[in-house]
Design a protein around this motif. Structure first.
Motif, PDB file in Angstrom:
ATOM      1  N   THR A 227     -13.882   8.698  23.724  1.00 45.46           N
ATOM      2  CA  THR A 227     -15.072   8.664  22.871  1.00 45.46           C
ATOM      3  C   THR A 227     -15.719  10.044  22.769  1.00 45.46           C
ATOM      4  O   THR A 227     -16.152  10.469  21.694  1.00 45.46           O
ATOM      5  CB  THR A 227     -16.091   7.644  23.421  1.00 45.46           C
ATOM      6  N   LEU A 255     -11.423   0.058  21.792  1.00 44.87           N
ATOM      7  CA  LEU A 255     -12.738   0.593  21.453  1.00 44.87           C
ATOM      8  C   LEU A 255     -13.266   0.037  20.132  1.00 44.87           C
ATOM      9  O   LEU A 255     -14.429  -0.362  20.044  1.00 44.87           O
ATOM     10  CB  LEU A 255     -12.687   2.123  21.400  1.00 44.87           C
ATOM     11  N   TYR A 256     -12.403   0.016  19.102  1.00 41.32           N
ATOM     12  CA  TYR A 256     -12.968  -0.388  17.822  1.00 41.32           C
ATOM     13  C   TYR A 256     -12.903  -1.889  17.576  1.00 41.32           C
ATOM     14  O   TYR A 256     -13.692  -2.418  16.775  1.00 41.32           O
ATOM     15  CB  TYR A 256     -12.376   0.423  16.661  1.00 41.32           C
ATOM     16  N   ARG A 261     -16.609  -0.714  17.821  1.00 45.28           N
ATOM     17  CA  ARG A 261     -17.002   0.635  17.407  1.00 45.28           C
ATOM     18  C   ARG A 261     -16.094   1.075  16.259  1.00 45.28           C
ATOM     19  O   ARG A 261     -15.077   1.746  16.472  1.00 45.28           O
ATOM     20  CB  ARG A 261     -16.888   1.619  18.571  1.00 45.28           C
ATOM     21  N   THR A 264     -14.427   4.619  15.706  1.00 43.75           N
ATOM     22  CA  THR A 264     -13.425   5.185  16.608  1.00 43.75           C
ATOM     23  C   THR A 264     -12.234   5.724  15.826  1.00 43.75           C
ATOM     24  O   THR A 264     -11.605   4.985  15.060  1.00 43.75           O
ATOM     25  CB  THR A 264     -12.925   4.112  17.599  1.00 43.75           C
TER      26      THR A 264
END
Length: 324
Positions: A227, A255-256, A261, A264
């Motif tokens: 990140t 992460l996404y 998020r 990302t």
């Protein structure tokens, strides 16, 4: 633009088609990533440390052409074993002709075979064990917890192994990484000799499992690192297959998708050196485009697969990047 040396010039002149051309294309694209300030993750599977990849990989680390490493527990420890016990290794060039009795004889001599190379049990494993166990116990007594690679960094930088060094220190990629405190993830570390040794001390009640940070903690560390670092891109250079590659590449969809998020970025480059076969359902042999469906690579991510022997290909690519 730096001038290229004889090795780089040779491969550009003669490596023109098929896997040879893929090698050159992947090397040039890796170089482009670095020129654009992207970072690079290198994953090490197989017996790369026993193959003495450190002779060139250490220089890649020193010249900041590698920014994070994912490796198996075996590669983590076997570079250190080669550092302290190299003269006791035994090469067996006729390994294909060995009988079960020949293999048993090697076992009784304390020689653990990896293809054509035998790692000496007493000089390698046990020589390290007494010192790493002392570091584990000291950390536990202080209420401290570290990752597997951090414990080995402490061991290397403490100087206690200097009495055993049998190769030039510049040829140890782990020492180069320790000097830079290079970020690292070592998924499945328990599947290694030192992992087994640590588990034995837990079973004997001499250490607590939580003194060693876990694989989940490696993943959360990697998520935070990615990140922070990925604004200008992070490439993925995968040597071999297995958990060393599968574990870190999943941080992007985690992460996404799981962390929700959407900003990302995907991995900005992907290259794998592999001899695995896709038709067997092998994830390690999957062509890079399959990773698009898993949310790891973008449509426009530069993608390369070199179906060849990593012990031949990786040093040539690194030599190109080092202008050799």
């Amino acid at each position: 633009m730096s001038s290229k040396g004889e090795i780089s010039t040779f491969i550009q002149k003669y490596f023109l088609h098929f896997n040879a051309a893929s090698l050159v294309d992947a090397a040039k694209a890796y170089e482009d990533q670095l020129a654009n300030n992207a970072k690079m993750l290198v994953s090490l599977a197989g017996a790369m440390s026993t193959a003495e990849l450190g002779k060139i990989f250490a220089e890649m680390i020193r010249q900041d052409k590698v920014h994070i490493i994912s490796c198996t527990g075996a590669n983590l420890e076997e570079d250190v074993m080669n550092l302290v016990a190299h003269s006791h290794y035994k090469r067996v060039p006729n390994y294909r002709d060995l009988t079960p009795q020949d293999e048993w004889d090697l076992l009784e001599k304390g020689l653990n075979r990896v293809t054509d190379t035998c790692i000496p049990e007493e000089e390698a494993f046990r020589r390290i064990q007494q010192h790493i166990v002392a570091i584990w116990k000291d950390a536990e007594a202080k209420g401290e917890r570290y990752f597997p690679h951090e414990f080995l960094y402490k061991l290397l930088l403490s100087g206690v192994l200097e009495q055993y060094y049998e190769i030039d220190l510049k040829d140890s990629w782990m020492y180069a990484a320790a000097e830079k405190n290079l970020p690292m993830v070592v998924p499945g570390w328990e599947d290694s000799t030192l992992g087994n040794i640590f588990a034995s001390y837990v079973l004997k009640g001499e250490l607590q499992a939580q003194t060693m940070k876990s694989g989940i903690e490696y993943m959360t560390f990697l998520a935070d690192w990615y990140t922070q670092i990925s604004t200008e891109g992070v490439g993925f250079f995968q040597i071999g297959g297995g958990i060393a590659g599968d574990f870190p590449i999943c941080v992007v969809p985690m992460l996404y998708q799981d962390m929700e998020r959407p900003e990302t970025p995907f991995w900005s480059y992907f290259c794998q050196i592999s001899d695995s076969t896709t038709s067997y359902g092998s994830y390690s042999g999957a062509v890079p485009n399959e990773k698009i469906t898993w949310g790891k690579l973008d449509i426009n991510t530069p993608k390369f697969i070199i179906e060849s022997d990593a012990t031949i290909v990786a040093p040539l690519i690194f030599a190109y990047l080092l202008d050799m």
